[in-house]
Design an enzyme around this catalytic site. Structure first.
Site, mmCIF file in Angstrom:
data_model
loop_
_atom_site.group_PDB
_atom_site.id
_atom_site.type_symbol
_atom_site.label_atom_id
_atom_site.label_comp_id
_atom_site.label_asym_id
_atom_site.label_seq_id
_atom_site.Cartn_x
_atom_site.Cartn_y
_atom_site.Cartn_z
ATOM 1 N N ARG A 220 -2.772 -1.945 2.380
ATOM 2 C CA ARG A 220 -2.077 -1.550 3.607
ATOM 3 C C ARG A 220 -0.821 -0.731 3.318
ATOM 4 O O ARG A 220 -0.135 -0.288 4.239
ATOM 5 C CB ARG A 220 -1.699 -2.793 4.413
ATOM 6 C CG ARG A 220 -2.881 -3.661 4.771
ATOM 7 C CD ARG A 220 -2.421 -4.920 5.455
ATOM 8 N NE ARG A 220 -2.048 -4.670 6.827
ATOM 9 C CZ ARG A 220 -2.870 -4.734 7.856
ATOM 10 N NH1 ARG A 220 -4.127 -5.065 7.668
ATOM 11 N NH2 ARG A 220 -2.462 -4.492 9.071
ATOM 12 N N TRP B 95 4.397 0.526 3.555
ATOM 13 C CA TRP B 95 4.036 1.939 3.619
ATOM 14 C C TRP B 95 5.114 2.568 4.487
ATOM 15 O O TRP B 95 5.244 2.248 5.675
ATOM 16 C CB TRP B 95 2.661 2.126 4.244
ATOM 17 C CG TRP B 95 2.201 3.554 4.208
ATOM 18 C CD1 TRP B 95 1.617 4.208 3.159
ATOM 19 C CD2 TRP B 95 2.290 4.516 5.276
ATOM 20 N NE1 TRP B 95 1.344 5.514 3.503
ATOM 21 C CE2 TRP B 95 1.747 5.734 4.797
ATOM 22 C CE3 TRP B 95 2.772 4.481 6.577
ATOM 23 C CZ2 TRP B 95 1.671 6.876 5.565
ATOM 24 C CZ3 TRP B 95 2.703 5.629 7.350
ATOM 25 C CH2 TRP B 95 2.153 6.820 6.840
ATOM 26 N N HIS C 87 -13.878 36.014 8.996
ATOM 27 C CA HIS C 87 -12.960 36.165 10.135
ATOM 28 C C HIS C 87 -11.509 35.941 9.734
ATOM 29 O O HIS C 87 -10.656 35.761 10.587
ATOM 30 C CB HIS C 87 -13.368 35.219 11.264
ATOM 31 C CG HIS C 87 -14.733 35.508 11.799
ATOM 32 N ND1 HIS C 87 -15.012 36.628 12.543
ATOM 33 C CD2 HIS C 87 -15.909 34.846 11.642
ATOM 34 C CE1 HIS C 87 -16.305 36.644 12.850
ATOM 35 N NE2 HIS C 87 -16.874 35.573 12.307
ATOM 36 N N CYS D 297 1.665 -1.397 6.321
ATOM 37 C CA CYS D 297 2.347 -2.551 5.731
ATOM 38 C C CYS D 297 1.513 -3.824 5.854
ATOM 39 O O CYS D 297 0.673 -3.962 6.727
ATOM 40 C CB CYS D 297 3.702 -2.818 6.366
ATOM 41 S SG CYS D 297 4.746 -1.369 6.402
ATOM 42 N N LYS E 151 -4.840 2.364 2.491
ATOM 43 C CA LYS E 151 -6.254 2.235 2.859
ATOM 44 C C LYS E 151 -6.415 2.078 4.371
ATOM 45 O O LYS E 151 -7.351 2.588 4.954
ATOM 46 C CB LYS E 151 -6.841 1.016 2.132
ATOM 47 C CG LYS E 151 -8.325 0.797 2.364
ATOM 48 C CD LYS E 151 -9.143 1.737 1.520
ATOM 49 C CE LYS E 151 -10.622 1.655 1.825
ATOM 50 N NZ LYS E 151 -11.307 2.905 1.443
ATOM 51 N N GLY F 289 4.536 -2.056 11.642
ATOM 52 C CA GLY F 289 4.425 -1.261 12.862
ATOM 53 C C GLY F 289 5.517 -0.224 12.930
ATOM 54 O O GLY F 289 6.172 0.079 11.926
ATOM 55 N N LYS G 100 -11.574 14.570 0.401
ATOM 56 C CA LYS G 100 -11.699 13.657 -0.746
ATOM 57 C C LYS G 100 -10.908 14.187 -1.934
ATOM 58 O O LYS G 100 -10.171 13.459 -2.582
ATOM 59 C CB LYS G 100 -13.204 13.548 -1.095
ATOM 60 C CG LYS G 100 -13.651 12.312 -1.712
ATOM 61 C CD LYS G 100 -13.626 11.051 -0.865
ATOM 62 C CE LYS G 100 -12.989 11.020 0.418
ATOM 63 N NZ LYS G 100 -12.678 10.342 1.393
HETATM 64 O O1 M6R Z 1 -10.365 2.424 8.330
HETATM 65 P P1 M6R Z 1 -10.745 3.741 8.914
HETATM 66 O O2 M6R Z 1 -12.097 4.185 8.527
HETATM 67 O O3 M6R Z 1 -10.561 3.764 10.416
HETATM 68 O O4 M6R Z 1 -9.708 4.761 8.332
HETATM 69 C C1 M6R Z 1 -9.627 6.072 8.804
HETATM 70 C C2 M6R Z 1 -8.900 6.968 7.826
HETATM 71 O O5 M6R Z 1 -7.578 6.560 7.690
HETATM 72 C C3 M6R Z 1 -9.576 6.974 6.462
HETATM 73 O O6 M6R Z 1 -10.889 7.396 6.560
HETATM 74 C C4 M6R Z 1 -8.813 7.879 5.473
HETATM 75 O O7 M6R Z 1 -8.951 9.211 5.872
HETATM 76 C C5 M6R Z 1 -9.334 7.633 4.057
HETATM 77 N N1 M6R Z 1 -8.251 7.611 3.138
HETATM 78 C C6 M6R Z 1 -10.332 8.631 3.617
HETATM 79 O O8 M6R Z 1 -10.668 8.583 2.282
#
Ligand code: M6R
Length: 590
Positions: free
Chosen positions: A27, A72, A490, A2, A585, A99, A471
């Site tokens: 966020r 979020w 395996h 958020c 993000k 939070g 990705k």
């Molecule tokens: O800001 P950060 O690099 O710490 O974020 C970590 C993950 O949340 C971030 O890499 C997430 O997995 C992305 N969406 C990957 O594309």
């Protein structure tokens, strides 16, 4: 997660808050809400689910004070009812939160016993009702707000708009809170980016502090010490948000193509600049690399380089899985924390725990002035520029380029590393051609109707298989799984049937033969086989995507086709590429 925003000043508050929230949407973008104090003294709220509209329809009346929130969802579905800000029962104040209230269930049942009823499924409502309850016995709302805050468990930053006193109150714990000051205007946000187009004088609010904003003035109160503190603004250079798509349809493709430059930008450090850190690493018994999500795969790859190139004992751990390691680490070890945002709650908590153990913390961060940078003994900026697409591309390759430079410098091969990086950058320039895009788009069309995919890698490409899968999952919502090629026989091979797509990552290295024979094994069971990497003279592939040439940075060359495949597949599927569903993000909650 958020994003929180507050404003008071001479401009029209809804407009400023809307623009601020747009810049905070990274966020979370499940829903948004804006509350302002209208001319009649009542709080007016506009909220909706989904992304913020491009512009706001404004009433003719100008209002000067308000708060906003971009959500979020953590507790409660994506509904208007659960969207912040939330009203008090008498509608005299509204409140929004960034939070998770970890003791929300206990607080809620306590309040219910006292006669409060709940209309939403959010943990935020427990804060609202607790403030109401505390207000009954306190002199004013500020005291009730402080008393409430002391009872909240978890990382919570809370903002409140009060119509009686015509002021904004906010308390920080964990998630960032920054004031922007411009003459008689005050901005307050989870990130300076939200207002840096207006002012560069900022005041950082620390954990456990409450800020009061009224009539163009602010006051900071230290809750633990129970006293006001004076903190003057400092000048912070305006951050270039680079919101221009530069002619590309999406940020993702723009950011993918930028990698030809960002791999160099991330590694502009001179040997002299690296030298104190290199000494620290040489003296460390073990090096722990830590991160989450894509940054977790960077941590894996960097640890791989430290072991294979620098012959150091390097262990990669996930930020959210450090508990057992806390029993074995000592101050003789050091930590490299990796994060694009520097605000990932899991990574911050891990670093806080390592610090308590007396460990040296170094961080690789892309966003300036992050919380992680303040916890670190040394910081290396990725310098990739703003990465707006939720799926990380250029920052991942920046992080591992830097990790490679570190490992090579430790091995006494700094100059060779610089040459390698330059060679890769040059080769990437020619790789990003119309032909490459067209071919990958064609492969994406073939894969469009498939649901389950497997990616095989080994050695330098093992973690690339995992990052490649993440990705594609993030943007296409399809089930991709990346794993070590050796694992196939395996168990996973049981899932291969006629037409199952299997992507093998091949490099001219000691693992090439294994990858070819694994591909033959899945082909024999009817798999649709795709190769990515250094082209080989074999006929076991239905499709092959050749990559940019490199000697030691094949991990980077090889991950890029996955980014492109993810992009074109999502485009084919009509998905929201830059803002995929359910994600944000910056993951600022645990
Ligand atoms: O800001 P950060 O690099 O710490 O974020 C970590 C993950 O949340 C971030 O890499 C997430 O997995 C992305 N969406 C990957 O594309």
């Amino acid at each position: 997660m958020c994003g929180i925003f507050g404003y008071t000043g001479k401009s029209n508050a809804p407009l400023i808050i809307h623009q601020g929230l747009k810049r905070l949407e990274y966020r979370g973008y499940d829903s948004w809400g804006i509350s302002t104090i209208g001319g009649d003294g009542n709080i007016v709220t506009v909220k909706n689910i989904g992304h913020l509209p491009k512009s706001m329809k404004l009433k003719t009346e100008i209002v000067n004070t308000g708060i906003g929130h971009t959500r979020w969802a953590t507790h409660g579905g994506v509904t208007i009812g659960n969207t912040h800000p939330h009203y008090s029962t008498d509608r005299s104040f509204v409140l929004a939160q960034n939070g998770i209230v970890e003791n929300y269930t206990e607080l809620k049942s306590l309040l219910e016993k006292k006669g409060y009823s709940f209309d939403t499924e959010t943990d935020t409502e427990a804060i609202v009702k607790l403030v109401e309850y505390e207000r009954k016995s306190k002199k004013d709302l500020k005291d009730a707000f402080k008393a409430t805050f002391k009872q909240l468990e978890g990382r919570n930053t809370v903002i409140l708009l009060d119509s009686n006193s015509n002021q904004i109150l906010a308390i920080r714990n964990g998630s960032p809170l920054i004031l922007g000051i411009k003459e008689k205007e005050i901005y307050l946000a989870s990130d300076q980016l939200a207002f840096n187009q207006y002012c560069e004088d900022i005041v950082e609010i620390n954990n456990g502090e409450m800020v009061e904003i009224k009539e163009g003035k602010y006051k900071i109160f230290d809750i633990a010490k129970n006293k006001y503190i004076l903190r003057k603004p400092k000048k912070e250079k305006l951050i270039d948000m680079d919101i221009d798509k530069k002619g590309y349809d999406h940020y993702m493709i723009k950011e993918i193509v930028e990698q030809q430059h960002t791999v160099l930008k991330a590694t502009e450090y001179t040997q002299k600049q690296l030298s104190p850190f290199i000494k620290k690493l040489k003296d460390s018994e073990n090096i722990y690399t830590v991160g989450a999500g894509t940054a977790g795969y960077s941590a894996d790859q960097i640890a791989y380089y430290l072991r294979s190139i620098a012959k150091k004992s390097a262990i990669s751990i996930r930020s959210y899985e450090i508990e057992s390691y806390l029993n074995i680490i000592t101050p003789k070890d050091s930590v490299i924390a990796i994060s694009q945002s520097g605000e990932t709650a899991d990574t911050l908590e891990a670093v806080e725990a390592f610090k308590k153990k007396g460990m040296y913390i170094s961080s690789i961060i892309n966003m300036p002035n992050s919380t992680l940078s303040k916890l670190s003994d040394s910081i290396f900026m990725s310098n990739a520029g703003s990465e707006i697409c939720v799926a990380s591309t250029k920052v991942f390759t920046s992080q591992i380029s830097f990790g490679y430079l570190l490992a090579k410098t430790l091995a006494g091969e700094y100059a060779q590393a610089k040459r390698e990086l330059q060679l890769l950058s040059t080769n990437l320039e020619s790789f990003f051609s119309k032909e490459t895009f067209k071919y990958i788009e064609q492969v994406a069309k073939v894969l469009k109707k498939k649901e389950h995919f497997f990616i095989l890698g080994k050695g330098q490409n093992f973690h690339i298989a995992q990052e490649g899968a993440l990705k594609i999952k993030e943007i296409t919502y399809k089930h991709f799984e990346g794993f070590a090629a050796g694992e196939l026989k395996h168990g996973v091979i049981a899932l291969i049937e006629k037409g199952t797509p299997v992507i093998s990552i091949l490099s001219d290295d000691s693992n090439m033969k294994d990858l070819i024979s694994t591909t033959e094994q899945v082909k024999a069971r009817g798999a649709l086989t795709i190769g990515i990497g250094d082209k080989q003279d074999v006929d076991c592939f239905d499709y092959f995507i050749p990559v940019a040439q490199s000697n030691e940075l094949k991990a980077i060359s090889n991950v890029i086709p996955f980014q492109l495949l993810s992009y074109y597949l999502a485009k084919e599927l009509g998905n929201d590429i830059d803002k995929p569903r359910n994600l944000a993000k910056s993951v600022t909650v645990k």
